[in-house]
Design a protein around this motif. Structure first.
Motif, PDB file in Angstrom:
ATOM      1  N   ALA A 176      70.602  -0.171 128.851  1.00 47.99           N
ATOM      2  CA  ALA A 176      71.545   0.147 127.783  1.00 47.99           C
ATOM      3  C   ALA A 176      70.768   0.326 126.496  1.00 47.99           C
ATOM      4  CB  ALA A 176      72.604  -0.946 127.622  1.00 47.99           C
ATOM      5  N   ALA A 177      71.363   1.054 125.564  1.00 46.08           N
ATOM      6  CA  ALA A 177      70.725   1.283 124.265  1.00 46.08           C
ATOM      7  C   ALA A 177      71.686   0.864 123.161  1.00 46.08           C
ATOM      8  CB  ALA A 177      70.348   2.750 124.100  1.00 46.08           C
ATOM      9  N   LEU A 178      71.188   0.071 122.227  1.00 48.33           N
ATOM     10  CA  LEU A 178      71.974  -0.345 121.066  1.00 48.33           C
ATOM     11  C   LEU A 178      71.571   0.525 119.889  1.00 48.33           C
ATOM     12  CD1 LEU A 178      74.001  -2.398 119.834  1.00 48.33           C
ATOM     13  CD2 LEU A 178      72.010  -3.793 119.208  1.00 48.33           C
ATOM     14  N   VAL A 179      72.472   1.403 119.463  1.00 45.23           N
ATOM     15  CA  VAL A 179      72.223   2.286 118.327  1.00 45.23           C
ATOM     16  C   VAL A 179      72.673   1.561 117.068  1.00 45.23           C
ATOM     17  CG1 VAL A 179      72.790   4.502 117.271  1.00 45.23           C
ATOM     18  CG2 VAL A 179      72.484   4.348 119.756  1.00 45.23           C
ATOM     19  N   LEU A 180      71.750   1.405 116.125  1.00 46.40           N
ATOM     20  CA  LEU A 180      72.009   0.606 114.925  1.00 46.40           C
ATOM     21  C   LEU A 180      71.646   1.357 113.657  1.00 46.40           C
ATOM     22  CD1 LEU A 180      70.615  -2.986 115.662  1.00 46.40           C
ATOM     23  CD2 LEU A 180      73.000  -2.285 115.523  1.00 46.40           C
ATOM     24  N   ASN A 181      72.461   1.187 112.634  1.00 48.16           N
ATOM     25  CA  ASN A 181      72.083   1.585 111.281  1.00 48.16           C
ATOM     26  C   ASN A 181      71.160   0.521 110.689  1.00 48.16           C
ATOM     27  OD1 ASN A 181      73.821   3.736 111.533  1.00 48.16           O
ATOM     28  ND2 ASN A 181      74.985   3.281 109.675  1.00 48.16           N
ATOM     29  N   PRO A 182      70.282   0.892 109.758  1.00 52.01           N
ATOM     30  CA  PRO A 182      69.410  -0.114 109.139  1.00 52.01           C
ATOM     31  C   PRO A 182      70.165  -1.155 108.322  1.00 52.01           C
ATOM     32  CG  PRO A 182      68.559   2.100 108.788  1.00 52.01           C
ATOM     33  CD  PRO A 182      69.946   2.258 109.325  1.00 52.01           C
ATOM     34  N   ASP A 183      71.393  -0.844 107.877  1.00 47.85           N
ATOM     35  CA  ASP A 183      72.123  -1.795 107.047  1.00 47.85           C
ATOM     36  C   ASP A 183      73.079  -2.665 107.865  1.00 47.85           C
ATOM     37  OD1 ASP A 183      73.882   0.239 107.631  1.00 47.85           O
ATOM     38  OD2 ASP A 183      74.730   0.385 105.618  1.00 47.85           O
ATOM     39  N   GLN A 204      76.591   0.543 118.164  1.00 45.71           N
ATOM     40  CA  GLN A 204      77.181   0.928 119.445  1.00 45.71           C
ATOM     41  C   GLN A 204      76.194   0.647 120.577  1.00 45.71           C
ATOM     42  OE1 GLN A 204      79.110   4.697 119.785  1.00 45.71           O
ATOM     43  NE2 GLN A 204      80.400   4.334 118.003  1.00 45.71           N
ATOM     44  N   LEU A 205      76.635  -0.134 121.551  1.00 44.27           N
ATOM     45  CA  LEU A 205      75.837  -0.368 122.752  1.00 44.27           C
ATOM     46  C   LEU A 205      76.315   0.598 123.827  1.00 44.27           C
ATOM     47  CD1 LEU A 205      73.667  -2.137 124.156  1.00 44.27           C
ATOM     48  CD2 LEU A 205      75.564  -3.526 125.040  1.00 44.27           C
ATOM     49  N   ILE A 206      75.401   1.429 124.325  1.00 41.31           N
ATOM     50  CA  ILE A 206      75.747   2.509 125.254  1.00 41.31           C
ATOM     51  C   ILE A 206      74.977   2.306 126.552  1.00 41.31           C
ATOM     52  CG2 ILE A 206      75.885   5.010 125.533  1.00 41.31           C
ATOM     53  CD1 ILE A 206      75.444   5.207 122.470  1.00 41.31           C
ATOM     54  N   SER A 207      75.674   2.372 127.671  1.00 42.11           N
ATOM     55  CA  SER A 207      75.003   2.190 128.953  1.00 42.11           C
ATOM     56  C   SER A 207      74.124   3.390 129.260  1.00 42.11           C
ATOM     57  CB  SER A 207      76.028   1.993 130.074  1.00 42.11           C
ATOM     58  OG  SER A 207      76.698   3.210 130.364  1.00 42.11           O
ATOM     59  N   ALA A 208      73.066   3.141 130.034  1.00 40.19           N
ATOM     60  CA  ALA A 208      72.187   4.232 130.442  1.00 40.19           C
ATOM     61  C   ALA A 208      72.961   5.256 131.268  1.00 40.19           C
ATOM     62  CB  ALA A 208      71.003   3.675 131.230  1.00 40.19           C
ATOM     63  N   GLU A 209      73.906   4.787 132.084  1.00 39.61           N
ATOM     64  CA  GLU A 209      74.712   5.704 132.885  1.00 39.61           C
ATOM     65  C   GLU A 209      75.533   6.632 131.999  1.00 39.61           C
ATOM     66  OE1 GLU A 209      78.204   5.590 136.345  1.00 39.61           O
ATOM     67  OE2 GLU A 209      77.532   3.748 135.376  1.00 39.61           O
ATOM     68  N   CYS A 210      76.126   6.080 130.945  1.00 39.73           N
ATOM     69  CA  CYS A 210      76.904   6.897 130.015  1.00 39.73           C
ATOM     70  C   CYS A 210      76.018   7.926 129.328  1.00 39.73           C
ATOM     71  CB  CYS A 210      77.597   5.991 128.997  1.00 39.73           C
ATOM     72  SG  CYS A 210      78.625   6.847 127.781  1.00 39.73           S
ATOM     73  N   LEU A 211      74.841   7.512 128.907  1.00 38.92           N
ATOM     74  CA  LEU A 211      73.925   8.433 128.245  1.00 38.92           C
ATOM     75  C   LEU A 211      73.497   9.556 129.188  1.00 38.92           C
ATOM     76  CD1 LEU A 211      71.834   5.816 126.278  1.00 38.92           C
ATOM     77  CD2 LEU A 211      73.017   7.762 125.242  1.00 38.92           C
ATOM     78  N   SER A 217      75.197  10.748 131.687  1.00 46.15           N
ATOM     79  CA  SER A 217      76.339  11.617 131.962  1.00 46.15           C
ATOM     80  C   SER A 217      76.672  12.521 130.780  1.00 46.15           C
ATOM     81  CB  SER A 217      77.567  10.770 132.322  1.00 46.15           C
ATOM     82  OG  SER A 217      77.358  10.040 133.507  1.00 46.15           O
ATOM     83  N   CYS A 218      76.585  11.967 129.574  1.00 45.00           N
ATOM     84  CA  CYS A 218      77.010  12.705 128.376  1.00 45.00           C
ATOM     85  C   CYS A 218      75.915  13.578 127.786  1.00 45.00           C
ATOM     86  CB  CYS A 218      77.504  11.729 127.317  1.00 45.00           C
ATOM     87  SG  CYS A 218      78.964  10.782 127.813  1.00 45.00           S
ATOM     88  N   GLY A 219      74.670  13.250 128.080  1.00 45.49           N
ATOM     89  CA  GLY A 219      73.579  14.000 127.489  1.00 45.49           C
ATOM     90  C   GLY A 219      73.254  13.511 126.090  1.00 45.49           C
ATOM     91  N   PRO A 220      72.374  14.192 125.384  1.00 45.37           N
ATOM     92  CA  PRO A 220      71.927  13.726 124.070  1.00 45.37           C
ATOM     93  C   PRO A 220      73.018  13.822 123.014  1.00 45.37           C
ATOM     94  CG  PRO A 220      71.066  15.911 124.522  1.00 45.37           C
ATOM     95  CD  PRO A 220      71.706  15.453 125.794  1.00 45.37           C
ATOM     96  N   TRP A 221      72.796  13.110 121.940  1.00 41.11           N
ATOM     97  CA  TRP A 221      73.670  13.233 120.773  1.00 41.11           C
ATOM     98  C   TRP A 221      73.500  14.638 120.215  1.00 41.11           C
ATOM     99  CZ3 TRP A 221      75.470   8.774 117.380  1.00 41.11           C
ATOM    100  CH2 TRP A 221      75.684   7.627 118.162  1.00 41.11           C
ATOM    101  N   ASP A 222      74.571  15.191 119.684  1.00 41.45           N
ATOM    102  CA  ASP A 222      74.581  16.583 119.228  1.00 41.45           C
ATOM    103  C   ASP A 222      73.901  16.690 117.865  1.00 41.45           C
ATOM    104  OD1 ASP A 222      75.147  19.162 118.353  1.00 41.45           O
ATOM    105  OD2 ASP A 222      77.133  19.174 119.252  1.00 41.45           O
ATOM    106  N   GLU A 223      72.723  17.303 117.845  1.00 42.03           N
ATOM    107  CA  GLU A 223      71.930  17.377 116.618  1.00 42.03           C
ATOM    108  C   GLU A 223      72.440  18.433 115.647  1.00 42.03           C
ATOM    109  OE1 GLU A 223      67.757  17.587 117.501  1.00 42.03           O
ATOM    110  OE2 GLU A 223      67.882  15.943 118.962  1.00 42.03           O
ATOM    111  N   SER A 224      73.443  19.234 116.038  1.00 40.49           N
ATOM    112  CA  SER A 224      74.024  20.172 115.086  1.00 40.49           C
ATOM    113  C   SER A 224      74.852  19.442 114.029  1.00 40.49           C
ATOM    114  CB  SER A 224      74.884  21.219 115.805  1.00 40.49           C
ATOM    115  OG  SER A 224      76.096  20.663 116.274  1.00 40.49           O
ATOM    116  N   PHE A 225      75.221  18.191 114.310  1.00 32.39           N
ATOM    117  CA  PHE A 225      75.840  17.348 113.287  1.00 32.39           C
ATOM    118  C   PHE A 225      74.715  16.573 112.611  1.00 32.39           C
ATOM    119  CE2 PHE A 225      79.245  17.880 116.448  1.00 32.39           C
ATOM    120  CZ  PHE A 225      80.258  18.354 115.628  1.00 32.39           C
TER     121      PHE A 225
END
Length: 305
Positions: free
Chosen positions: A89-96, A184-191, A193-201
């Motif tokens: 799993a991956a925990l995506v965190l803001n620095p603040d 946000q904690l995201i499972s490796a399976e979810c990642l 399945s969904c693919g990368p975060w959309d860098e156009s945003f």
């Protein structure tokens, strides 16, 4: 406490001129991630301050990725994930963000439930006030309700509220359409399945897009109030330029998911909202109105496929 020895969590932080925020985050990790095997990855978006030096000094064991340019938040997340050691799993965190003790272990337990792909904690601000982090999918009814009565009043009802504003709904676990993206904690399976975060945003709506795509793939976003964190909320979206970007990206995302005819109505609802706030003297809304009607912006918002 449940044994989490089999879990391997990549804690992924995206920094951009975050030297003042990083020490507090790093200091919170040992207790906040206690009981879980974790590794820190920091992706730096070409900070001009001491962000990189701060990571090297305070977290020399961390993996540091220097993008060489300010590529945006989603690009930073993707770079951190790509550089991480194998993880469950991956925990995506803001620095603040400041994790409270046991936060990660509690989220990991929630992520093990069948069908859960993303787990998010209860968030409070620096003054200890609840942050309204729960979200429902954007709809036309919700956009017009926000424009006419405001997000907080509209958010008390399921049909008309995108921001869930009833404090009672933050007392127990709940499945959401999407959640505020600082923690946000995201499972490796979810990642996978969904693919990368959309860098156009470049900034804003990237977590909305990812969480909604997770739902499209059958994964739940689970709100876990027993897991707690502090989000200092360092003023993102408070400048006219940043607020305008937030507003335009909301329209872009709605266009992608709902088609052009409905997106035009959504654009009208957002324009109504910002124009009404601009009349009241809000600088950020005045800037947003200019961008919403700018002939150069409209094709980018409504021409998405």
């Amino acid at each position: 406490m449940t044994d989490h020895a089999v879990e391997r969590v990549a804690i992924c932080v995206v920094s951009y001129n975050s030297a003042d925020q990083l020490p507090g985050l790093l200091a919170s990790l040992p207790a906040g991630a206690s009981g879980v095997a974790w590794h820190l990855v920091v992706a730096d978006n070409a900070s001009s301050d001491d962000s990189v030096a701060t990571v090297r000094r305070l977290a020399p064991e961390a993996t540091l990725v220097q993008l060489g340019r300010n590529a945006g938040y989603a690009a930073g997340v993707n770079a951190a994930l790509a550089a991480a050691a194998p993880y469950t799993a991956a925990l995506v965190l803001n620095p603040d963000v400041r994790l409270e003790p046991g936060c990660l272990a509690t989220l990991v337990t929630a992520l093990r439930a069948p069908g859960v792909g993303i787990a998010v904690p209860r968030l409070i601000d620096a003054a200890g006030k609840l942050i309204l982090s729960q979200r429902r999918e954007p709809t036309l009814a919700r956009a017009f309700a926000d424009a006419l009565v405001g997000a907080e009043r509209a958010g008390r009802t399921v049909r008309f509220g995108e921001v869930v504003s009833d404090p009672a709904r933050y007392q127990g676990e709940a499945d959401l359409d999407w959640a505020e993206g600082s923690t946000q904690l995201i499972s490796a399976e979810c990642l996978r399945s969904c693919g990368p975060w959309d860098e156009s945003f470049f900034l804003y709506s990237e977590e909305t897009d990812f969480d909604l795509r997770a739902g499209d793939h059958g994964f739940a976003v689970r709100y876990v109030p027993a897991a707690r964190a502090v989000h200092l909320e360092g003023g993102s979206g408070q400048t006219p330029a940043l607020w305008s970007l937030l507003v335009l990206n909301r329209v872009r995302l709605f266009r992608r998911r709902n088609g052009l005819p409905r997106a035009v109505l959504f654009w009208l609802a957002i324009l109504l909202r910002e124009a009404s706030r601009a009349v009241l003297g809000r600088r950020t809304s005045r800037a947003a109105v200019r961008r919403l009607i700018d002939p150069r912006s409209v094709p980018r918002m409504l021409g998405e496929v």
